[in-house]
Scaffold this active site. Structure first.
Site, mmCIF file in Angstrom:
data_model
loop_
_atom_site.group_PDB
_atom_site.id
_atom_site.type_symbol
_atom_site.label_atom_id
_atom_site.label_comp_id
_atom_site.label_asym_id
_atom_site.label_seq_id
_atom_site.Cartn_x
_atom_site.Cartn_y
_atom_site.Cartn_z
ATOM 1 C CB SER A 94 15.689 -36.378 4.567
ATOM 2 O OG SER A 94 15.484 -37.710 4.129
ATOM 3 C CG HIS A 127 15.511 -45.888 14.096
ATOM 4 N ND1 HIS A 127 15.213 -46.405 12.861
ATOM 5 C CD2 HIS A 127 16.035 -44.653 13.878
ATOM 6 C CE1 HIS A 127 15.539 -45.506 11.936
ATOM 7 N NE2 HIS A 127 16.044 -44.440 12.529
ATOM 8 C CD1 TRP A 181 27.108 -42.042 13.232
ATOM 9 C CD2 TRP A 181 28.796 -43.390 13.830
ATOM 10 N NE1 TRP A 181 28.119 -41.251 13.729
ATOM 11 C CE2 TRP A 181 29.171 -42.055 14.104
ATOM 12 C CE3 TRP A 181 29.690 -44.411 14.134
ATOM 13 C CZ2 TRP A 181 30.406 -41.723 14.652
ATOM 14 C CZ3 TRP A 181 30.922 -44.082 14.676
ATOM 15 C CH2 TRP A 181 31.280 -42.744 14.933
ATOM 16 C CE LYS A 182 19.287 -44.476 10.046
ATOM 17 N NZ LYS A 182 18.233 -44.256 9.077
ATOM 18 N N GLY A 210 20.589 -39.372 10.312
ATOM 19 C CA GLY A 210 21.138 -40.618 9.783
ATOM 20 C C GLY A 210 22.246 -40.338 8.775
ATOM 21 N N GLY A 211 21.898 -40.331 7.502
ATOM 22 C CA GLY A 211 22.874 -40.196 6.421
ATOM 23 C C GLY A 211 23.857 -39.041 6.602
HETATM 24 P P1 PGA Z 1 18.139 -39.974 7.686
HETATM 25 O O1 PGA Z 1 17.851 -40.946 8.917
HETATM 26 O O2 PGA Z 1 18.688 -38.689 8.259
HETATM 27 O O3 PGA Z 1 19.158 -40.706 6.847
HETATM 28 O O4 PGA Z 1 16.851 -39.748 6.981
HETATM 29 C C1 PGA Z 1 17.297 -40.456 10.103
HETATM 30 C C2 PGA Z 1 17.127 -41.583 11.100
HETATM 31 O O5 PGA Z 1 16.747 -42.677 10.689
HETATM 32 O O6 PGA Z 1 17.367 -41.408 12.310
#
Ligand code: PGA
Length: 252
Positions: free
Chosen positions: A214, A96, A10-11, A235-236
């Site tokens: 992505s 990360h 989730w960052k 991530g997103g």
């Molecule tokens: P992203 O991020 O899916 O938004 O590209 C992946 C990650 O940083 O783990």
């Protein structure tokens, strides 16, 4: 068959209300769909305890996004491995590319963090991946091998029972640009070879290697269909239950 894992990083997103709403939806979907892949979410530190408690009766597991290498002491603002296990967290993401690039975490520091995590019985999701310049100059295989060697090759073979690798080409993170399934497979096979050369096939063949960068519901199936890709670090697309579930169920 190797473990299949889809982990949502989730960052710096989701406060406790948003996080709880998301995991409630995920928990009911996971209970209904019973996916092949293990499902992991990684909220920020302050939301870990709440999310762990909400997921008590669910198969979804919880990871921290980082931790300190020390057990305790004068390290203002930091969180230790035993603080994580004390609230029921079972995994931690280390290395990360955002930690490496923005917070200057070196391979040497990450080796120490890995030791501290394993000493606390935390499973480590260890991230590796090259920069765009490194891919363009053709040094990507070497760069990734170096990150694994410096971060993990001081460990005993048995430590790999608690390690998952996540290959995340930095140029594909949050950019909308994904490595092609062939590029992912090529690097994952390379990573497995590097681990095999040091620890042998028994360690290398059972090591889960996730792809990150992505990943979306629309491309997950194709990427995950590759032989050496055992899931994803997302991530997103981990921030919306529908998108994340679309990726979680890509193995089914
Ligand atoms: P992203 O991020 O899916 O938004 O590209 C992946 C990650 O940083 O783990």
């Amino acid at each position: 068959m190797r473990r299949k894992i889809v982990a949502g990083n989730w960052k710096l997103n989701n406060d406790i209300n948003q996080g709880l709403a998301l995991v409630k939806e995920l928990a009911s979907q996971v209970a209904e769909k019973n996916p092949t892949a293990e499902v992991v979410v990684a909220p920020s530190f302050v939301n870990l305890a709440g999310v762990v408690s909400e997921l008590k009766n669910s198969k979804i597991e919880v990871a921290a996004q980082n931790m300190n290498e020390n057990a305790s002491g004068a390290f203002t603002g930091e969180v230790s491995g035993d603080m994580l296990t004390a609230i029921g967290v079972e995994k931690v993401i280390l290395g990360h590319s955002e930690r490496r690039a923005i917070y200057g975490e070196s391979d040497e520091l990450l080796a120490k963090k890995t030791d501290a995590a394993l000493a606390n019985n935390l499973e480590v999701i260890f991230c590796i991946g090259e920069l765009l310049e490194e891919r363009k100059s053709g040094s990507h295989f070497e760069v990734v091998a170096g990150q694994i060697e410096k971060g993990l090759f001081h460990l005993e073979a048995s430590a790999f029972d608690n390690i998952v690798l996540a290959y995340e080409p930095v140029w594909a993170i949050g950019t909308g640009e994904t490595a092609s399934p062939e590029q992912a497979q090529e690097m994952h096979a390379h990573i497995r070879k590097v681990v095999d050369a040091k620890y042998g096939a028994s360690v290398a063949t059972k090591l889960p290697i996730l792809y990150g960068g992505s990943v979306k519901p629309g491309n997950a199936k194709e990427i995950f269909s590759k032989e050496d890709v055992d899931g994803g670090l997302i991530g997103g697309a981990a921030l919306k239950s529908e998108d994340f579930m679309g990726i979680v169920t890509a193995f089914d």
